[in-house]
Design a protein around this motif. Structure first.
Motif, PDB file in Angstrom:
ATOM      1  N   THR A 161       0.613  -1.401  -0.003  1.00 53.61           N
ATOM      2  CA  THR A 161      -0.191  -0.163  -0.241  1.00 53.61           C
ATOM      3  C   THR A 161       0.520   1.200  -0.388  1.00 53.61           C
ATOM      4  OG1 THR A 161      -0.408   0.223   2.387  1.00 53.61           O
ATOM      5  CG2 THR A 161      -2.151  -1.175   1.306  1.00 53.61           C
ATOM      6  N   SER A 162       0.012   2.459   0.041  1.00 52.67           N
ATOM      7  CA  SER A 162       0.888   3.449  -0.013  1.00 52.67           C
ATOM      8  C   SER A 162       1.547   4.108   1.521  1.00 52.67           C
ATOM      9  CB  SER A 162       0.583   4.690  -0.774  1.00 52.67           C
ATOM     10  OG  SER A 162      -1.188   5.345  -0.090  1.00 52.67           O
ATOM     11  N   ASP A 163       0.442   3.143   2.892  1.00 53.89           N
ATOM     12  CA  ASP A 163       1.595   3.817   4.092  1.00 53.89           C
ATOM     13  C   ASP A 163       2.682   3.472   4.230  1.00 53.89           C
ATOM     14  OD1 ASP A 163      -2.149   3.923   3.764  1.00 53.89           O
ATOM     15  OD2 ASP A 163      -2.229   1.544   4.778  1.00 53.89           O
ATOM     16  N   PRO A 164       2.779   4.632   4.936  1.00 52.81           N
ATOM     17  CA  PRO A 164       4.364   4.881   4.848  1.00 52.81           C
ATOM     18  C   PRO A 164       5.186   3.509   5.961  1.00 52.81           C
ATOM     19  CG  PRO A 164       3.084   5.936   6.900  1.00 52.81           C
ATOM     20  CD  PRO A 164       1.918   5.578   5.141  1.00 52.81           C
ATOM     21  N   VAL A 165       5.512   2.093   6.087  1.00 56.50           N
ATOM     22  CA  VAL A 165       6.413   1.512   6.604  1.00 56.50           C
ATOM     23  C   VAL A 165       7.997   2.214   7.364  1.00 56.50           C
ATOM     24  CG1 VAL A 165       6.898  -1.065   6.559  1.00 56.50           C
ATOM     25  CG2 VAL A 165       5.133   0.272   5.296  1.00 56.50           C
ATOM     26  N   GLN A 166       7.904   2.350   8.623  1.00 53.71           N
ATOM     27  CA  GLN A 166       9.307   2.076   9.188  1.00 53.71           C
ATOM     28  C   GLN A 166      10.377   1.384   8.930  1.00 53.71           C
ATOM     29  OE1 GLN A 166       9.140   1.860  13.545  1.00 53.71           O
ATOM     30  NE2 GLN A 166      11.382   2.452  13.425  1.00 53.71           N
ATOM     31  N   VAL A 167      11.601   1.768   8.174  1.00 54.12           N
ATOM     32  CA  VAL A 167      12.435   1.402   8.080  1.00 54.12           C
ATOM     33  C   VAL A 167      13.811   0.336   9.252  1.00 54.12           C
ATOM     34  CG1 VAL A 167      14.401   0.789   7.025  1.00 54.12           C
ATOM     35  CG2 VAL A 167      12.494   2.365   6.174  1.00 54.12           C
ATOM     36  N   TYR A 168      14.122  -0.479   8.975  1.00 50.24           N
ATOM     37  CA  TYR A 168      15.050  -1.128  10.144  1.00 50.24           C
ATOM     38  C   TYR A 168      15.917  -1.502   9.520  1.00 50.24           C
ATOM     39  CZ  TYR A 168      10.653  -1.469  13.264  1.00 50.24           C
ATOM     40  OH  TYR A 168       9.892  -1.759  13.908  1.00 50.24           O
ATOM     41  N   GLY A 169      17.634  -1.127  10.365  1.00 54.01           N
ATOM     42  CA  GLY A 169      18.393  -1.773   9.818  1.00 54.01           C
ATOM     43  C   GLY A 169      18.402  -2.979  10.364  1.00 54.01           C
ATOM     44  N   TRP A 170      19.867  -3.634   9.125  1.00 49.22           N
ATOM     45  CA  TRP A 170      20.457  -5.355   9.326  1.00 49.22           C
ATOM     46  C   TRP A 170      20.333  -5.539  11.063  1.00 49.22           C
ATOM     47  CZ3 TRP A 170      24.399  -7.483  10.805  1.00 49.22           C
ATOM     48  CH2 TRP A 170      25.993  -6.582  11.330  1.00 49.22           C
ATOM     49  N   ARG A 171      20.590  -4.348  12.005  1.00 51.91           N
ATOM     50  CA  ARG A 171      21.352  -5.139  13.212  1.00 51.91           C
ATOM     51  C   ARG A 171      21.044  -3.855  13.929  1.00 51.91           C
ATOM     52  NH1 ARG A 171      26.915  -4.986  15.226  1.00 51.91           N
ATOM     53  NH2 ARG A 171      26.989  -7.265  14.263  1.00 51.91           N
ATOM     54  N   GLU A 172      20.060  -4.452  15.075  1.00 50.93           N
ATOM     55  CA  GLU A 172      19.153  -3.574  16.005  1.00 50.93           C
ATOM     56  C   GLU A 172      19.502  -4.123  16.965  1.00 50.93           C
ATOM     57  OE1 GLU A 172      17.655  -0.576  15.015  1.00 50.93           O
ATOM     58  OE2 GLU A 172      17.401  -1.179  13.262  1.00 50.93           O
ATOM     59  N   TRP A 173      18.477  -3.465  18.480  1.00 48.95           N
ATOM     60  CA  TRP A 173      19.098  -3.538  19.926  1.00 48.95           C
ATOM     61  C   TRP A 173      17.438  -4.205  19.945  1.00 48.95           C
ATOM     62  CZ3 TRP A 173      23.334  -3.758  21.925  1.00 48.95           C
ATOM     63  CH2 TRP A 173      24.522  -3.201  22.287  1.00 48.95           C
ATOM     64  N   VAL A 174      17.533  -4.846  20.640  1.00 48.78           N
ATOM     65  CA  VAL A 174      16.026  -5.711  21.127  1.00 48.78           C
ATOM     66  C   VAL A 174      16.026  -6.727  22.753  1.00 48.78           C
ATOM     67  CG1 VAL A 174      15.570  -7.106  19.348  1.00 48.78           C
ATOM     68  CG2 VAL A 174      16.870  -8.310  20.448  1.00 48.78           C
ATOM     69  N   GLN A 175      15.175  -6.539  23.221  1.00 47.45           N
ATOM     70  CA  GLN A 175      14.821  -6.510  24.689  1.00 47.45           C
ATOM     71  C   GLN A 175      13.972  -7.720  24.926  1.00 47.45           C
ATOM     72  OE1 GLN A 175      13.196  -4.022  27.627  1.00 47.45           O
ATOM     73  NE2 GLN A 175      14.208  -4.960  29.005  1.00 47.45           N
ATOM     74  N   ILE A 176      14.506  -8.668  25.199  1.00 53.30           N
ATOM     75  CA  ILE A 176      13.597 -10.143  25.810  1.00 53.30           C
ATOM     76  C   ILE A 176      12.614 -10.090  26.561  1.00 53.30           C
ATOM     77  CG2 ILE A 176      14.030 -12.942  25.592  1.00 53.30           C
ATOM     78  CD1 ILE A 176      14.220 -11.626  22.541  1.00 53.30           C
ATOM     79  N   GLY A 177      11.784 -10.036  26.635  1.00 54.55           N
ATOM     80  CA  GLY A 177      10.467 -10.157  27.814  1.00 54.55           C
ATOM     81  C   GLY A 177      11.147  -8.303  28.893  1.00 54.55           C
TER      82      GLY A 177
END
Length: 246
Positions: free
Chosen positions: A101-117
């Motif tokens: 669709t034409s709706d904006p979509v966020q772009v992420y890098g090939w590496r990101e910070w994540v938090q489990i739980g």
């Protein structure tokens, strides 16, 4: 003399009639029997015809036998085999979960910070579209039962950091996956469903529990999760907090 001949002729005719009478009666009795036998012959054929048809029906293959396919070689590996699941996904041509669709979509890098739980430390995660299922480095795995279900108890930590916090997590076992490492034999790995946070986005996904101490990233996000996440820019890293839209 003439009288004697006439009397002799009458006697001969009488004898002939006496002899012919039983023969004629025998012929009359024989005709109904022949007719009855002829009438019985078709009845016998009718009885034999169903029996013969039944034998041919039993000998002929049933529709199930004709249409039943030979078991595929992939079925022997089981539904939990990651390689088999990936091949089925590729053959089926599964479309993206998000329509274009034409709706904006966020772009992420090939590496990101994540938090489990909610309590585990933030750790670097590699966003890898080449992997189907996400993977998490854990230590001290332990299977146990709770309320008749199988659970897994494990510790989440960053093996690259000597003083990384160690968070104990318990989660229900979803399945056992068989993952084949390059040049190695398939290994059985527990799969659990966990909450995690990337940027300001909170998600839930399946993770295989693995020893990733020899990897650069303790967490790997597979394409089954990336399909719900957004666009990936493989030339940059750590874009989640910048909220770049496309």
């Amino acid at each position: 003399m003439t009288c004697k001949r006439t009397a002799l002729t009458s006697i001969l005719w009488s004898l002939c009639l006496l002899v012919a009478a039983p023969w004629a009666l025998a012929q009359q009795d024989a005709k109904p029997q022949t007719t009855n036998r002829a009438a019985e012959t078709p009845a016998k054929s009718k009885e034999e015809a169903p029996a013969k048809a039944e034998e041919e029906k039993k000998a002929a293959p049933t529709p199930a036998e004709k249409s039943e396919p030979m078991p595929e070689k992939e079925a022997a590996a089981g539904d939990d085999d990651e390689a088999v699941a990936e091949q089925r996904e590729a053959d089926a041509g599964i479309p993206s979960a998000r329509p274009i669709t034409s709706d904006p979509v966020q772009v992420y890098g090939w590496r990101e910070w994540v938090q489990i739980g909610d309590t585990a430390p933030k750790m670097p995660a590699k966003l890898d579209s080449g992997a189907r299922t996400s993977s998490l480095h854990v230590e001290e795995k332990e299977l146990f039962e709770r309320d008749g279900r199988k659970w897994v108890r494990f510790i989440v930590t960053d093996p690259r950091e000597d003083k990384s916090p160690r968070t104990r997590i318990e989660a229900p076992l979803v399945r056992i996956a068989h993952v084949k490492e390059p040049g190695g034999e398939p290994q059985a790995r527990e799969v659990v469903r966990l909450n995690f946070t990337i940027g300001d986005r909170r998600m839930r996904a399946e993770f295989t529990l693995n020893d990733r101490s020899n990897m650069l990233n303790p967490v790997l996000i597979g394409r089954s999760t990336i399909a719900e996440l957004g666009w990936i820019d493989p030339s940059r890293a750590y874009l989640a907090d910048q909220k770049i839209m496309r």
